[in-house]
Write a protein that holds these residues in place. Structure first.
Motif, PDB file in Angstrom:
ATOM      1  N   THR A 601      49.880  52.542  48.948  1.00  0.00           N
ATOM      2  CA  THR A 601      49.177  53.315  47.930  1.00  0.00           C
ATOM      3  C   THR A 601      50.015  54.533  47.552  1.00  0.00           C
ATOM      4  O   THR A 601      50.124  55.454  48.348  1.00  0.00           O
ATOM      5  N   PRO A 602      50.628  54.515  46.347  1.00  0.00           N
ATOM      6  CA  PRO A 602      51.481  55.633  45.929  1.00  0.00           C
ATOM      7  C   PRO A 602      50.673  56.913  45.777  1.00  0.00           C
ATOM      8  O   PRO A 602      51.092  57.973  46.151  1.00  0.00           O
ATOM      9  N   THR A 626      43.484  52.603  46.567  1.00  0.00           N
ATOM     10  CA  THR A 626      43.649  52.587  45.108  1.00  0.00           C
ATOM     11  C   THR A 626      45.101  52.232  44.785  1.00  0.00           C
ATOM     12  O   THR A 626      45.686  52.729  43.846  1.00  0.00           O
ATOM     13  N   GLY A 627      45.644  51.324  45.622  1.00  0.00           N
ATOM     14  CA  GLY A 627      47.067  51.029  45.540  1.00  0.00           C
ATOM     15  C   GLY A 627      47.432  49.977  44.513  1.00  0.00           C
ATOM     16  O   GLY A 627      46.708  49.734  43.553  1.00  0.00           O
ATOM     17  N   ILE A 628      48.556  49.303  44.810  1.00  0.00           N
ATOM     18  CA  ILE A 628      49.134  48.383  43.832  1.00  0.00           C
ATOM     19  C   ILE A 628      48.324  47.117  43.668  1.00  0.00           C
ATOM     20  O   ILE A 628      48.408  46.404  42.684  1.00  0.00           O
ATOM     21  N   GLY A 629      47.523  46.779  44.657  1.00  0.00           N
ATOM     22  CA  GLY A 629      46.699  45.571  44.556  1.00  0.00           C
ATOM     23  C   GLY A 629      47.509  44.329  44.862  1.00  0.00           C
ATOM     24  O   GLY A 629      48.737  44.353  44.952  1.00  0.00           O
ATOM     25  N   ILE A 630      46.808  43.202  45.051  1.00  0.00           N
ATOM     26  CA  ILE A 630      47.469  41.945  45.412  1.00  0.00           C
ATOM     27  C   ILE A 630      46.942  40.852  44.499  1.00  0.00           C
ATOM     28  O   ILE A 630      45.728  40.735  44.270  1.00  0.00           O
ATOM     29  N   LYS A 631      47.866  40.030  43.964  1.00  0.00           N
ATOM     30  CA  LYS A 631      47.473  38.916  43.091  1.00  0.00           C
ATOM     31  C   LYS A 631      46.587  37.944  43.882  1.00  0.00           C
ATOM     32  O   LYS A 631      46.789  37.725  45.074  1.00  0.00           O
ATOM     33  N   GLN A 682      44.330  47.207  40.875  1.00  0.00           N
ATOM     34  CA  GLN A 682      42.952  47.635  41.105  1.00  0.00           C
ATOM     35  C   GLN A 682      42.724  48.067  42.542  1.00  0.00           C
ATOM     36  O   GLN A 682      41.606  48.348  42.930  1.00  0.00           O
ATOM     37  N   GLY A 683      43.805  48.091  43.301  1.00  0.00           N
ATOM     38  CA  GLY A 683      43.626  48.463  44.688  1.00  0.00           C
ATOM     39  C   GLY A 683      43.159  47.275  45.523  1.00  0.00           C
ATOM     40  O   GLY A 683      42.905  46.193  44.997  1.00  0.00           O
ATOM     41  N   SER A 684      43.123  47.482  46.850  1.00  0.00           N
ATOM     42  CA  SER A 684      42.747  46.393  47.753  1.00  0.00           C
ATOM     43  C   SER A 684      41.680  46.876  48.719  1.00  0.00           C
ATOM     44  O   SER A 684      41.637  48.059  49.067  1.00  0.00           O
ATOM     45  N   THR A 685      40.859  45.958  49.165  1.00  0.00           N
ATOM     46  CA  THR A 685      39.912  46.270  50.235  1.00  0.00           C
ATOM     47  C   THR A 685      40.065  45.217  51.311  1.00  0.00           C
ATOM     48  O   THR A 685      39.867  44.029  51.075  1.00  0.00           O
TER      49      THR A 685
END
Lengths: 697, 144
Positions: A601-602, A626-631, A682-685
């Motif tokens: 998360t930058p 709220t990071g880069i997210g994962i496809k 969208q970030g990751s959870t």
């Protein structure tokens, strides 16, 4: 002597007369009276012999009652109608007479008269009449006639009285016998006077036509009705001379109808007038029997018709043979086998003949067998139309007449084709089953063999596995020892233990330091995975609160957080209960997830939240960034070994790429799971879900 | 000298404490020794378990850093003997091992080690642990 003798005799006579008179008054036996009288005459009247004859009550005969002395018969009787008979004449005479033997005279046949006799008639006074009671006979005639007359006078009365008594008793007895006889007749018998009044009725007739005192009203009415019916039947019989009539009466007890045949005969009686003798013959049973026979016959005809249908409808052939072996009857299926009727096949006739021969042989075996009423066996018949073999089971039974003679033989044939086919199929099935069983047995023994092989391999592998674990442990030690020196000396240099460093030196040493740490992380991760896979990572279950654990993780990561300049938040539900699990492993997972979140998360926020779901008894610890997210297509891949989402060796963000793989394995060990929700940008959870209570193993 | 240290008290005052570093790998032994001396400790060295027993009995250090994998007599056995000897039983032992497998730590504690540190352990971390253990000693060491 002469003077005294008559005197004495007079006294004696007087006493003797008194004695006899008293005896006769009190004695109630006829014969005894007669005998004593004769003895008395023998003693006192000079009678050497004597006899007493009495007239019977019916005034028909003069019969001997008693006799005394020689020449007197034991039994004698003469008809009173025979007036010419000297004894009869004497009995009805006015006074004593002397009867003498007259040669050639029929009357001299009197057995009493071989010598002259004195016959004294006896009359008894009954009412105003002098009734002839009998005859007193003495011999010789010279006996004292006066005494004889006196005895006759005193004997007459008891003779008549006792004679009447006796005849009454006898008549009574006779009547009772006749009554018994009459009553024993099961048919009602009646004697009626010309007016139809019942004079005599036997018991059965009384039951129908005479009402007793205590009878019920119903019976009285029945009896009255019967009387009416009977009278009218009699009247009609009288009109139609000698006719037989049917008479329907009511049984007063049962209430049922009784049908009689009335036979009436006139019984002429001069004294009482003509009476009518009626005999009622009960023909109710006859009528019923004939009706039953008719009914049975009718039924039989119906049954016969039905039986034909039934026999024909039976699928099995049925044949009836007479005792000579000739076919009497067969049903439709039998006809197909034993009849040539309407066939177009040329061989048909021959086949039927063959069938017939087989069948006849079978039946004659039973016929000529003296024992056994049944025979069961197999006959190889042929289908007359197709010529195919038709094995049948035959059951024959003898039918006997009432007299035990064989009247017929009934044979039922049962087609065994299906049965034989079934048996064949069953045999095949048995063979197949045996084959299958054999194969299963073989397979099982192979399996056993393989299991044994596997077991041996496992035994061989166990030391291998142990060796692998030992190797890993050693590897780990061998790696760590030099790494320890690298990291240690680097830190010594960086801390200025060996003197102050220039800026460039310090920067270079920092590179050495970080790469050495990276190498250590990789070694640690590999070691972890190896231990998990080797089952060498035991669970240490304890109860602990989650918030404290989260705080601990964040504290350890404080330097990293500081550097990242991210905002890290914690959201734990207020009523979060402690969980039972392996604290160190849960902490390792959370540490890994938060570390990842911070690394990828930058800028923005990392949120660690915890809540429990009481419904499913699970706890969720979620790390949201709220990071880069994962496809989406990479969601599973991030959990694979040595992978990061970009499918490149994990250089950009550091780490061996083993973290999530380890997390997932650890979670699984604790019966939990790690799941990912994410989209690019969208970030990751990452959510760790664990059971509130982990079963201790 | 020990009395002087005890009189100083507090973590900083333990810097004069005598530490026996036992490790067969010279690079590591040297590294810790350098760092500890740099930070004011007095340091003695032993190269194996038997050497450690001899030095411990002779020098009666304030603390022993004991690597567990040692030749001749391993760290566990050496610690057990130290703890059995009334002369040395009061000396805290900090175990140091490169083996991260479960069981090592437990074995070390059973042998009587007071603390357990896993390699790699940079000198600063070890020094922090030493400080912590010395501070946790019950009462003053003055009587010895």
């Amino acid at each position: 002597m002469a003077a005294t003798a008559p005197a004495r005799s007079a006294v004696v006579q007087a006493e003797a007369r008194l004695g006899l008179a008293e005896f006769l008054l009190t004695c109630d036996d006829l014969e005894e009276c007669a005998r004593r009288s004769l003895e008395w005459l023998a003693e006192y009247a000079g009678a050497r012999a004597g006899a007493c004859l009495a007239v019977d009550v019916e005034h028909t005969r003069l019969s001997l009652i008693a006799s005394h002395g020689p020449g007197m018969p034991a039994d004698f009787s003469v008809d009173l109608e025979d007036r010419a008979h000297p004894l009869v004449a004497a009995a009805f005479g006015r006074q004593a007479v002397t009867l003498t033997e007259q040669r050639g005279d029929r009357r001299t046949a009197v057995p009493l008269g071989r010598v002259p006799i004195l016959a004294q008639p006896m009359y008894a006074r009954v009412g105003r009449e002098n009734v002839p009671g009998g005859l007193l006979v003495v011999s010789p005639p010279e006996a004292n006639s006066a005494l004889v007359e006196w005895v006759g006078s005193v004997l007459a009365s008891p003779l008549v009285r006792l004679g009447r008594n006796r005849s009454l008793t006898e008549a009574d007895r006779r009547i009772r016998r006749e009554r018994t006889l009459l009553d024993a007749v099961p048919d009602p018998i009646l004697l009626t006077d010309p007016e139809g009044r019942v004079l005599i009725a036997n018991a059965r007739a009384k039951a129908l036509l005479v009402a007793g005192e205590g009878e019920s009203e119903g019976r009285r009415r029945a009896v009255a009705l019967n009387n009416m019916l009977f009278s009218s039947a009699l009247a009609q019989t009288a009109i139609q001379e000698g006719g037989r009539r049917e008479l329907l009466l009511v049984d007063p007890v049962e209430g049922s109808d009784l049908l009689f045949e009335l036979l009436s005969t006139a019984a002429p009686d001069t004294r009482e007038g003509t009476a009518l003798v009626s005999i009622l013959r009960n023909i109710s049973d006859l009528r019923r029997a004939s009706e039953e026979i008719e009914e049975n016959y009718r039924r039989l005809r119906i049954a016969e018709a039905g039986l034909d249908l039934i026999i024909d409808s039976v699928a099995d052939p049925i044949l009836v043979t007479d005792p000579a072996g000739a076919l009497v009857m067969m049903n439709a299926p039998a006809e197909r086998l034993f009849s040539v009727r309407g066939s177009l096949v040329p061989e048909h006739g021959v086949r039927v003949q063959a069938n017939d021969a087989h069948f006849s042989a079978f039946v004659s075996n039973l016929l000529f067998a003296t024992e056994g009423e049944r025979r069961r066996g197999e006959i190889g018949l042929v289908d007359p139309e197709t010529g195919l073999p038709l094995p049948v089971e035959a059951i024959s039974g003898k039918i006997f007449s009432e007299h035990g003679e064989v009247t017929a033989i009934v044979t039922v044939l049962h087609d065994r084709t299906e049965e034989i086919e079934r048996a064949r199929l069953y045999e095949e099935l048995k063979r197949a089953s045996a084959l299958l069983e054999e194969r299963v047995r073989q397979a099982t023994s192979e399996l056993v063999g393989q299991n044994e092989l596997l077991r041996r391999q496992r035994i061989e592998l166990e030391p291998a596995s142990a060796a692998k674990s030992q190797f890993l442990a050693n590897m780990s030690h061998e790696f760590r020892t030099p790494l320890n020196a690298i990291l240690g000396y680097t830190s010594l240099l960086l801390q200025g233990v060996s003197g102050e460093l220039g800026a460039q030196q310090e920067r270079n040493l920092s590179r050495v330091d970080s790469n050495a740490r990276h190498l250590l992380a990789i070694i640690n991760d590999i070691l972890d995975i190896s231990r998990i896979e080797a089952g060498k990572m035991p669970l240490h279950v304890s109860s602990f609160p989650i918030p404290a654990l989260v705080q601990e993780v964040l504290a350890e990561l404080e330097p990293l957080i500081q550097r990242s300049k991210l905002s890290v938040r914690v959201e734990t539900a207020r009523k979060l209960r402690p969980i039972s699990s392996d604290r160190a492993k849960v902490k390792q997972i959370v540490l890994n997830l938060v570390t990842n979140a911070i690394k990828f998360t930058p800028s923005g926020v990392v949120t660690v939240s915890a809540r429990n779901d009481p419904a499913v008894k699970e706890v969720e610890i979620a790390v949201r960034d709220t990071g880069i997210g994962i496809k989406t297509e990479d969601h599973e891949r991030v959990f694979e070994d040595f992978r990061q989402a970009d499918n490149s060796p994990a250089r950009e963000y550091g780490g061996a790429g083993l973290g999530l793989a380890i997390c997932r394995r650890l979670a699984s060990m604790m019966e939990g799971r790690v799941e990912l929700q994410s989209a690019v940008g969208q970030g990751s959870t990452f959510t760790l879900t664990l059971p509130v209570r982990l079963r201790r193993r | 000298m020990p009395d002087k240290k005890a009189a100083r008290g507090g973590p900083r005052d333990d810097r004069g404490a005598l530490i026996l570093v036992v490790d067969d790998f010279e690079d590591n032994r040297e590294m810790y020794t350098q760092f500890l001396r740099f930070n004011g400790y007095r340091v003695a060295e032993a190269v194996d378990g038997l050497d450690a027993l001899t030095k411990a009995a002779a020098l009666r250090p304030d603390l022993i850093v004991m690597d567990l994998s040692l030749p001749r007599l391993d760290g566990w056995e050496a610690t057990r003997r130290l703890k059995k000897d009334p002369l040395t039983s009061q000396i805290p032992v900090v175990a140091l091992t490169g083996h991260a497998l479960a069981g090592h730590e437990e074995g070390a504690r059973n042998a009587g080690c007071d603390s357990f540190v896993t390699k790699p352990c940079i000198p600063a971390d070890l020094e922090a642990e030493i400080r912590r253990v010395l501070a946790a000693r019950p009462g003053a060491r003055g009587g010895r």
